[in-house]
Every structure is written in C-alpha cells, then in structure tokens.
Write an enzyme that holds these catalytic residues in place. Structure first.
Site, PDB file in Angstrom:
ATOM      1  N   ASP A   1      -7.095   4.834  -4.264  1.00  0.00           N
ATOM      2  CA  ASP A   1      -7.657   4.305  -3.115  1.00  0.00           C
ATOM      3  C   ASP A   1      -8.524   5.770  -2.746  1.00  0.00           C
ATOM      4  O   ASP A   1      -8.548   6.664  -3.765  1.00  0.00           O
ATOM      5  CB  ASP A   1      -6.641   4.072  -2.001  1.00  0.00           C
ATOM      6  CG  ASP A   1      -7.385   3.690  -0.718  1.00  0.00           C
ATOM      7  OD1 ASP A   1      -7.941   2.443  -0.643  1.00  0.00           O
ATOM      8  OD2 ASP A   1      -7.432   4.309   0.313  1.00  0.00           O
TER       9      ASP A   1
ATOM     10  N   LYS B   1       0.869  -1.156  -0.053  1.00  0.00           N
ATOM     11  CA  LYS B   1       0.080   0.128   0.073  1.00  0.00           C
ATOM     12  C   LYS B   1       0.954   1.250  -0.181  1.00  0.00           C
ATOM     13  O   LYS B   1       2.138   1.108   0.416  1.00  0.00           O
ATOM     14  CB  LYS B   1      -0.814   0.085   1.356  1.00  0.00           C
ATOM     15  CG  LYS B   1      -2.008   0.796   1.197  1.00  0.00           C
ATOM     16  CD  LYS B   1      -3.266   0.220   0.221  1.00  0.00           C
ATOM     17  CE  LYS B   1      -4.588   1.046   0.137  1.00  0.00           C
ATOM     18  NZ  LYS B   1      -5.707   0.531  -0.200  1.00  0.00           N
TER      19      LYS B   1
HETATM   20  P1  NDP Z   1     -12.872   8.460  -2.439  1.00  0.00           P
HETATM   21  O1  NDP Z   1     -11.718   9.098  -2.483  1.00  0.00           O
HETATM   22  O2  NDP Z   1     -13.513   8.019  -4.106  1.00  0.00           O
HETATM   23  O3  NDP Z   1     -14.026   8.477  -1.511  1.00  0.00           O
HETATM   24  C1  NDP Z   1     -13.924   8.422  -0.498  1.00  0.00           C
HETATM   25  C2  NDP Z   1     -15.323   8.886   0.198  1.00  0.00           C
HETATM   26  O4  NDP Z   1     -15.237   8.965   1.796  1.00  0.00           O
HETATM   27  C3  NDP Z   1     -15.723  10.400   0.034  1.00  0.00           C
HETATM   28  O5  NDP Z   1     -16.946  10.626   0.230  1.00  0.00           O
HETATM   29  C4  NDP Z   1     -15.092  11.314   1.253  1.00  0.00           C
HETATM   30  O6  NDP Z   1     -15.630  12.442   1.449  1.00  0.00           O
HETATM   31  C5  NDP Z   1     -15.238  10.124   2.463  1.00  0.00           C
HETATM   32  N1  NDP Z   1     -14.117  10.203   3.320  1.00  0.00           N
HETATM   33  C6  NDP Z   1     -12.763  10.006   3.233  1.00  0.00           C
HETATM   34  N2  NDP Z   1     -12.295  10.400   4.159  1.00  0.00           N
HETATM   35  C7  NDP Z   1     -13.069  10.639   5.366  1.00  0.00           C
HETATM   36  C8  NDP Z   1     -13.050  11.068   6.381  1.00  0.00           C
HETATM   37  N3  NDP Z   1     -11.849  11.416   7.228  1.00  0.00           N
HETATM   38  N4  NDP Z   1     -14.172  11.491   7.175  1.00  0.00           N
HETATM   39  C9  NDP Z   1     -15.386  11.531   6.592  1.00  0.00           C
HETATM   40  N5  NDP Z   1     -15.636  11.085   5.216  1.00  0.00           N
HETATM   41  C10 NDP Z   1     -14.392  10.685   4.667  1.00  0.00           C
HETATM   42  O7  NDP Z   1     -12.206   6.806  -1.986  1.00  0.00           O
HETATM   43  P2  NDP Z   1     -12.655   5.384  -2.137  1.00  0.00           P
HETATM   44  O8  NDP Z   1     -14.182   5.391  -2.485  1.00  0.00           O
HETATM   45  O9  NDP Z   1     -11.894   4.727  -3.289  1.00  0.00           O
HETATM   46  O10 NDP Z   1     -12.492   4.613  -0.806  1.00  0.00           O
HETATM   47  C11 NDP Z   1     -13.344   4.475   0.170  1.00  0.00           C
HETATM   48  C12 NDP Z   1     -12.851   3.341   1.079  1.00  0.00           C
HETATM   49  O11 NDP Z   1     -12.759   2.143   0.529  1.00  0.00           O
HETATM   50  C13 NDP Z   1     -11.485   3.457   1.850  1.00  0.00           C
HETATM   51  O12 NDP Z   1     -11.432   2.858   3.105  1.00  0.00           O
HETATM   52  C14 NDP Z   1     -10.717   2.615   0.814  1.00  0.00           C
HETATM   53  O13 NDP Z   1      -9.539   2.140   1.424  1.00  0.00           O
HETATM   54  C15 NDP Z   1     -11.703   1.420   0.549  1.00  0.00           C
HETATM   55  N6  NDP Z   1     -11.176   0.767  -0.761  1.00  0.00           N
HETATM   56  C16 NDP Z   1     -11.175   1.035  -1.892  1.00  0.00           C
HETATM   57  C17 NDP Z   1     -10.985   0.593  -2.965  1.00  0.00           C
HETATM   58  C18 NDP Z   1     -11.040   0.899  -4.317  1.00  0.00           C
HETATM   59  O14 NDP Z   1     -11.089   0.402  -5.286  1.00  0.00           O
HETATM   60  N7  NDP Z   1     -11.139   2.622  -4.327  1.00  0.00           N
HETATM   61  C19 NDP Z   1     -10.545  -1.038  -2.795  1.00  0.00           C
HETATM   62  C20 NDP Z   1     -10.668  -1.388  -1.461  1.00  0.00           C
HETATM   63  C21 NDP Z   1     -11.114  -0.567  -0.591  1.00  0.00           C
HETATM   64  P3  NDP Z   1     -14.944  13.708   0.692  1.00  0.00           P
HETATM   65  O15 NDP Z   1     -15.625  13.704  -0.702  1.00  0.00           O
HETATM   66  O16 NDP Z   1     -15.741  14.762   1.385  1.00  0.00           O
HETATM   67  O17 NDP Z   1     -13.577  13.550   0.768  1.00  0.00           O
END
Ligand code: NDP
Length: 445
Positions: A166, A126
């Site tokens: 991510d 990662k």
């Molecule tokens: P994105 O950046 O596309 O979206 C993240 C979302 O979560 C946004 O809506 C963001 O809000 C919100 N968010 C992030 N950090 C915080 C925080 N500290 N407090 C509140 N809201 C938060 O990321 P992903 O959708 O790709 O990833 C989301 C989760 O899924 C993570 O845990 C990641 O590790 C996991 N994941 C992702 C994969 C992938 O293929 N992308 C694969 C496996 C797991 P805002 O828009 O306001 O920033």
C-alpha cells in the site's frame, strides 16, 4: 440513515473513540444499507452489522530498529484482521507517518467489501506502521522491514492472513519482508505475501493492477453514457504505484493526462504526461515531481497547492484519503467534470461525494474502482498455489474481466435497489450481502 442502523452506528462510534477515518468509512457504508435490512431482517437478528464492525483480531506491536547512525528507533506496527467470512484476511501494509489504529481500521473495513466485490475467496484485513520510508536508505528500510516481520510472521500465513503493499510499501519492502518471513519460518511459503518480484513468485500485472483496474472500471462507467476515455482531459493525484499506472492506462485509451501530484506539489503538462520520464523520476530515482518539470519543456510545477485546481473531464484521485474536498469537487463540476474513479481509498470527503452525486457525475468509489489490485493479488495466490505463472496478456485479461464484473455487480445492484447509477450504493450493498450471507451460514463466530 435508517433509524434501526442509527443506534448501531452510535454504539460503533462510541466503542471506537478518536478514530475519525474509521467512523467516516462506517457511516458511509451504513447510509447505503437501510433497504437491505428491509429485505433481510435476519441480518439484524443475527447482529451482522455489529459483528462486522468489530475486527476479529487487532495486533499492535513495537518495531525497534537501528538507523544508519546506529541510533535506536521505535515505531508502532499494526495488523487488523477484520473479517474472514470469505477467505483468509487479505489487504495491504501501509508505511506512512500518519498511520494509527483509526487509519488501519478504516482501510481494513473497506477491504471487507472490496474483496467481496471481486468475487474471489478473500477476507478483509489491513496493516502498517507509522514508519516513514522517505529519505531512508535501503539498509534502513531493510532493517525496519526485518524487525516488523519478526513480530508479524506469527500472525500470517497463506491460509490465515496474506498482506501486500500500500502507500510506502512496494516491491522493495515486500522483498525484505518475504526474506525475513522465510528466514524465521524456514518455509518458502509463496502465498504468504503478494506483490512479490516476478522471479520469486510474483505475478505479472500486479504492479499495474490497481491503476489499470481503476481506469477499466471508469471506462465501463463512461460507456453507460455513450462515451469513453478517448479524448478526455484527465487529472490524476499522486505519483506512486496506483497513480503512475492509472496515467499509463488512461493515455493508452486515448486520454490526455495533464496533471499529477506528490506530497510536495503538482505538475501540469498540457502535452500529456510522459509516463517513461515519470517512472524514471519516481520509481527508479525515488525523486520528486519537481525533477520531472526540470527535465521536460512546457511543464509547470506548482509547489504546495492542490492538483484539483486543474480542470478535467475525468478525475482519478490516486494519492490518499480525504484529499478531495467539497469545494474542490464543486469547482471541478463547474468546469466540466463528468466522471471520477477513485484509485485511492476514500480520497473524496463525504461532502465531495455528495457534490458529485447531486451533479450527476459518474462516481466510482474506491472499494469498487480500485479493487483490481487485490483481485490480482488473489490471482498471484492462485498461481502460487498451482506453482504456475501466467503471461501478461492472460493476467491482464483476467483483471479486465474482473473489473467489468465488479462494474456490472455494482450497477445491477443499484438498479435492483431503485437507484440506477449510484455506484456507492451498489458497491456497499453488493459487498455487504455476500459477506453477511457467509457470516450467517458460518454461525455465531
Ligand atoms: P505509493 O506510496 O506508491 O504512492 C502514494 C502517492 O500519494 C505518492 O505520490 C505520495 O506522495 C502521495 N501521497 C501519499 N500520502 C499523501 C498525503 N498525505 N498527501 C499528499 N500526497 C500523498 O502508494 P500507492 O500508489 O500504492 O497508494 C495510493 C492510494 O491507493 C492509497 O490510498 C492506497 O490505499 C490505495 N490503494 C493502493 C493499492 C495498491 O495496490 N498499491 C490497492 C488499492 C488501493 P509522495 O511521493 O510525496 O510521498
């Protein structure tokens, strides 16, 4: 926890001070592994756990870049190459101001087991940076990505380490990173990054894969209780890549997703989230959820607050780590929750997981439920290796088969170890044994 493992845990925690999220991930896995060591004392003799908790390589580097005002900015970059027993290191890059070594190590550690569960030839790693892409122009994001790759390129490669996206890293960022890799190395090495654009080596279904996969896994859990997503009231946290595609898939299976969130607040849309509008606001305009509420009638927007205040029968946490605590879990359970599928990595605190398990709620941990993203990345690598590209239907079917297989592996492992329905135990043991066997076979490395 098994007494033999307690001593190893204490050493690991002492060797990695101040890394709270890494500690949490390690302890959660260790709590499942006592029975495995009764059956496999050779794992203890070969110090498999001690080796597994020590990354094979950790890279920390300076990322200098200039903003649109010409000011010099400095960020910190990370890549933790955790374990290559099953294949090249594989795992995403996260760009978020909260990123530090402890976050990258927790994610890399989880990734080892997740990748093993997919049954595909990928190790665990990662990376990321404390860079915050929010509010930055495209040109700033590009300059940052180019600087990040100017160091990272020497550590990665299709047979070495294959990063993906991510939080904060989507198609735009992967494009800039790939462009800089190609420019420095003079190689069109498609297999070096996944999550690429469709016209230049990407795979159909990769953008949807994590959210879709989370819903497919959760559907499999629901089937064990004779039910399904059809007619469920669902709450999703986040509104990024994973969340949006989880909303879309859950609704395609007949559920109504009534709420989702971003880091500023959450929306409640009792008629069911309009996925087209959500994509327009969040993916096309890179706007805020508040904008969604202003464009659709009957939608409430709650500034700050927790989306877990909204009742649901199925909860899909898809934002970030430790976003769902014990109190929220207890409230959800009191109000009729029957299942949780973790789209995010470690979104439920240890207290929340205990509440769900004691209440008999179906609980799919992230390392199993969200493995569809990395599995489809591995499918992207297969397509790159054979210079082929598969149809959406074919790739989605492969993803579905993989998720059903992961569910089966977790459930049958939990049965085998006398804890039917315990997907945490099933995922941890199922992933661990596969990696441990490979490490034993490969000698002391
Ligand atoms: P994105 O950046 O596309 O979206 C993240 C979302 O979560 C946004 O809506 C963001 O809000 C919100 N968010 C992030 N950090 C915080 C925080 N500290 N407090 C509140 N809201 C938060 O990321 P992903 O959708 O790709 O990833 C989301 C989760 O899924 C993570 O845990 C990641 O590790 C996991 N994941 C992702 C994969 C992938 O293929 N992308 C694969 C496996 C797991 P805002 O828009 O306001 O920033």
């Amino acid at each position: 926890m098994d007494a033999r493992l307690e001593a190893i845990r204490d050493t690991v925690l002492a060797r990695n001070p101040g890394e709270a999220e890494f500690h949490q991930a390690v302890v959660e896995v260790f709590e499942s592994l006592g029975p495995v060591h009764d059956r496999h004392p050779e794992f203890l003799e070969a110090a498999i756990l001690e080796r597994l908790c020590e990354p094979e390589r950790q890279i920390i580097f300076r990322v200098p870049w200039t903003d649109d005002q010409g000011r010099v900015q400095i960020n910190r970059g990370f890549r933790v190459e955790f374990n290559s027993a099953l294949g090249p290191y594989k795992g995403g890059l996260r760009f978020h101001p909260s990123v530090y070594l402890g976050i990258v190590k927790f994610l890399g550690f989880e990734q080892i087991f997740k990748n093993a569960l997919t049954g595909m030839p990928i190790g665990g790693g990662k990376g990321g940076s404390d860079f915050d892409p929010r509010g930055r122009s495209d040109a700033e994001v590009m300059r940052f990505c180019q600087s990040f790759m100017t160091e990272l390129y020497r550590h990665i490669g299709e047979y070495t380490d294959v990063p993906a996206g991510d939080i904060g890293v989507g198609g735009r960022e992967i494009g800039y990173l790939f462009g800089q890799y190609k420019r420095i190395t003079n190689r069109y090495e498609s297999g070096v990054l996944t999550g690429k654009g469709i016209s230049w080596g990407g795979s159909l279904v990769r953008p949807e894969a994590t959210g879709f996969g989370t819903v497919i896994f959760t559907e499999e859990m629901l089937k064990t209780r004779g039910t399904s997503f059809d007619g469920q009231r669902v709450v999703v946290s986040g509104s990024g890549n994973v969340a949006i595609n989880a909303v879309a898939k859950a609704q395609s299976l007949g559920a109504t997703v009534v709420a989702c969130s971003d880091s500023s607040g959450y929306i409640v849309d009792e008629a069911g989230i309009d996925v087209g509008l959500l994509r327009q606001v969040k993916e096309v305009e890179r706007g805020r959820l508040k904008d969604y509420s202003l464009r659709r009638s009957g939608v409430a927007y709650v500034e700050a607050g927790s989306v877990w205040d909204v009742d649901a029968t199925v909860a899909l946490p898809c934002a970030t780590q430790n976003e769902l605590d014990g109190d929220a879990a207890a409230r959800l359970v009191r109000n009729g929750l029957i299942a949780v599928g973790e789209g995010a990595n470690m979104p439920s605190t240890r207290e929340a997981v205990a509440v769900f398990q004691e209440a008999g709620v179906l609980f799919g941990p992230g390392k199993a439920a969200n493995a569809g993203g990395v599995a489809t990345s591995a499918l992207e690598m297969q397509q790159n290796a054979s210079r082929d590209s598969w149809s959406f239907e074919h790739t989605e079917q492969r993803l579905t088969d993989i998720m059903v297989g992961i569910h089966h592996r977790c459930a049958s492992t939990a049965d085998e170890y006398g804890e039917p329905g315990n997907y945490v135990l099933g995922a941890n043991i199922g992933g661990f044994v596969k990696v441990a066997d490979a490490m034993l076979a490969q000698g002391l490395i």
